[in-house]
Design a protein around this motif. Sequence first.
Motif, mmCIF file in Angstrom:
data_model
loop_
_atom_site.group_PDB
_atom_site.id
_atom_site.type_symbol
_atom_site.label_atom_id
_atom_site.label_comp_id
_atom_site.label_asym_id
_atom_site.label_seq_id
_atom_site.Cartn_x
_atom_site.Cartn_y
_atom_site.Cartn_z
ATOM 1 N N UNK A 152 15.376 10.006 44.814
ATOM 2 C CA UNK A 152 15.758 9.619 46.173
ATOM 3 C C UNK A 152 17.245 9.888 46.370
ATOM 4 N N UNK A 153 17.580 10.644 47.423
ATOM 5 C CA UNK A 153 18.976 10.990 47.699
ATOM 6 C C UNK A 153 19.330 10.571 49.125
ATOM 7 N N UNK A 154 20.194 9.572 49.243
ATOM 8 C CA UNK A 154 20.628 9.085 50.550
ATOM 9 C C UNK A 154 21.913 8.308 50.349
ATOM 10 N N UNK A 155 22.893 8.503 51.228
ATOM 11 C CA UNK A 155 24.169 7.817 51.054
ATOM 12 C C UNK A 155 24.125 6.353 51.475
ATOM 13 N N UNK A 156 23.040 5.927 52.121
ATOM 14 C CA UNK A 156 22.909 4.540 52.558
ATOM 15 C C UNK A 156 21.952 3.775 51.654
ATOM 16 N N UNK A 157 22.466 2.689 51.044
ATOM 17 C CA UNK A 157 21.650 1.874 50.151
ATOM 18 C C UNK A 157 20.395 1.318 50.797
ATOM 19 N N UNK A 170 6.550 8.166 39.754
ATOM 20 C CA UNK A 170 7.623 7.400 39.117
ATOM 21 C C UNK A 170 8.943 7.863 39.727
ATOM 22 N N UNK A 171 9.747 6.900 40.128
ATOM 23 C CA UNK A 171 11.059 7.202 40.686
ATOM 24 C C UNK A 171 12.030 7.328 39.519
ATOM 25 N N UNK A 172 12.545 8.523 39.302
ATOM 26 C CA UNK A 172 13.392 8.784 38.139
ATOM 27 C C UNK A 172 14.862 8.486 38.405
ATOM 28 N N UNK A 173 15.211 8.211 39.669
ATOM 29 C CA UNK A 173 16.599 7.888 39.953
ATOM 30 C C UNK A 173 16.904 7.897 41.423
ATOM 31 N N UNK A 174 18.124 7.462 41.728
ATOM 32 C CA UNK A 174 18.641 7.489 43.089
ATOM 33 C C UNK A 174 20.025 8.122 43.058
ATOM 34 N N UNK A 175 20.419 8.721 44.163
ATOM 35 C CA UNK A 175 21.751 9.312 44.273
ATOM 36 C C UNK A 175 22.276 9.068 45.678
ATOM 37 N N UNK A 176 23.583 8.772 45.768
ATOM 38 C CA UNK A 176 24.206 8.484 47.057
ATOM 39 C C UNK A 176 24.987 9.667 47.608
ATOM 40 N N UNK A 177 25.112 10.728 46.810
ATOM 41 C CA UNK A 177 25.861 11.898 47.267
ATOM 42 C C UNK A 177 25.429 13.120 46.472
ATOM 43 N N UNK A 178 25.982 14.270 46.839
ATOM 44 C CA UNK A 178 25.559 15.529 46.219
ATOM 45 C C UNK A 178 25.877 15.613 44.724
ATOM 46 N N UNK A 183 15.299 13.538 50.454
ATOM 47 C CA UNK A 183 16.733 13.722 50.662
ATOM 48 C C UNK A 183 17.123 13.601 52.133
ATOM 49 N N UNK A 184 18.236 12.900 52.352
ATOM 50 C CA UNK A 184 18.823 12.799 53.692
ATOM 51 C C UNK A 184 19.540 14.110 54.013
ATOM 52 N N UNK A 240 14.342 13.444 54.652
ATOM 53 C CA UNK A 240 14.049 12.185 55.347
ATOM 54 C C UNK A 240 15.339 11.781 56.054
ATOM 55 N N UNK A 241 15.364 11.865 57.366
ATOM 56 C CA UNK A 241 16.625 11.719 58.095
ATOM 57 C C UNK A 241 16.416 11.076 59.455
ATOM 58 N N UNK A 242 17.504 10.562 60.016
ATOM 59 C CA UNK A 242 17.465 9.976 61.350
ATOM 60 C C UNK A 242 17.776 11.009 62.428
ATOM 61 N N UNK A 243 18.104 12.219 62.032
ATOM 62 C CA UNK A 243 18.519 13.252 62.990
ATOM 63 C C UNK A 243 17.468 14.343 63.088
ATOM 64 N N UNK A 244 17.029 14.604 64.306
ATOM 65 C CA UNK A 244 15.980 15.622 64.464
ATOM 66 C C UNK A 244 16.537 17.014 64.701
ATOM 67 N N UNK A 245 17.874 17.136 64.931
ATOM 68 C CA UNK A 245 18.426 18.435 65.313
ATOM 69 C C UNK A 245 18.618 19.401 64.152
ATOM 70 N N UNK A 246 18.376 18.947 62.909
ATOM 71 C CA UNK A 246 18.579 19.832 61.761
ATOM 72 C C UNK A 246 17.264 20.394 61.207
#
Length: 268
Positions: free
Chosen positions: A9-14, A34-42, A59-60, A96-102
């Motif tokens: 899971x990659x997202x800058x928001x906890x 199985x979730x192998x990890x999380x990341x908040x940035x690239x 990914x966000x 997985x994002x809140x923005x549809x323009x991308x």
Amino acid sequence: MSDATSILIVDDEGPARSRLREVLSDLAPQFPHRIVGEAANAPEALAQIESQRPQIVLMDVQMPGMTGIELARHISARAAEADQDDPKPMPLIIFVTAFDEFAVEAFEVNALDYLLKPVRAQRLLGALVRAQTLLPAEHLEAIDQLAKATNTRRRQLSVHERGRVILVPVEQVLYLKAELKYITVRTREREFLIEESLTSLEEEFSERFVRIHRNALVARPSIAGFERVTPTGEGEAGDPYWQVVLREVGEKLPVSRRQWSIVKGLVS
């Protein structure tokens, strides 16, 4: 859980990462994983992809420092240059994002799906099931397609050094030089080593770099001029040749005869 699909899971928001964990937990009976990890940035994401080798990345798109679109390019570059003795299959990417323009950009880098927050469980399940049908048989095809995407050039090169990932802005790179299986990335301050193809780097960054030799690319803005070298001593046998004089550093790089006709007009 040996047959469970591995997910990063990659997202800058906890809270967004926690929400994805909750939805995935609800889907576990239908989609073992199985979730192998999380990341908040690239940098965190690249390090975990290297160490954990997830099969799917959720990914966000909008993240500080590097967008998810550009991160997808980095994932592709490392996977495409993996050698056969140490394969690094590219994880399938679901944005997985809140923005549809991308969305258009996301599919240009061969994303498997593009989900809008708040993500619905059944929508995510559909994307995950589709991803599972592509593992691992179509990984190589996915790598090839993503490597050919040209509309989202990277702004940084990712360097794996001593267990961490360093992002080097492309605009700070003076030259790229192939040496054995590595590429030396030279900035004003220091050198870095990456494992990529000089040819693929030339194609991706053709607007900024020019080839001066079969083993070297130089950033056009870094060229201060050219200097003709005429061997005179016993240890300098051979024909005269030209070399590039670089700005900001004391190094000079030889220009091959073949490339001289191409690069000589870069400095007036």
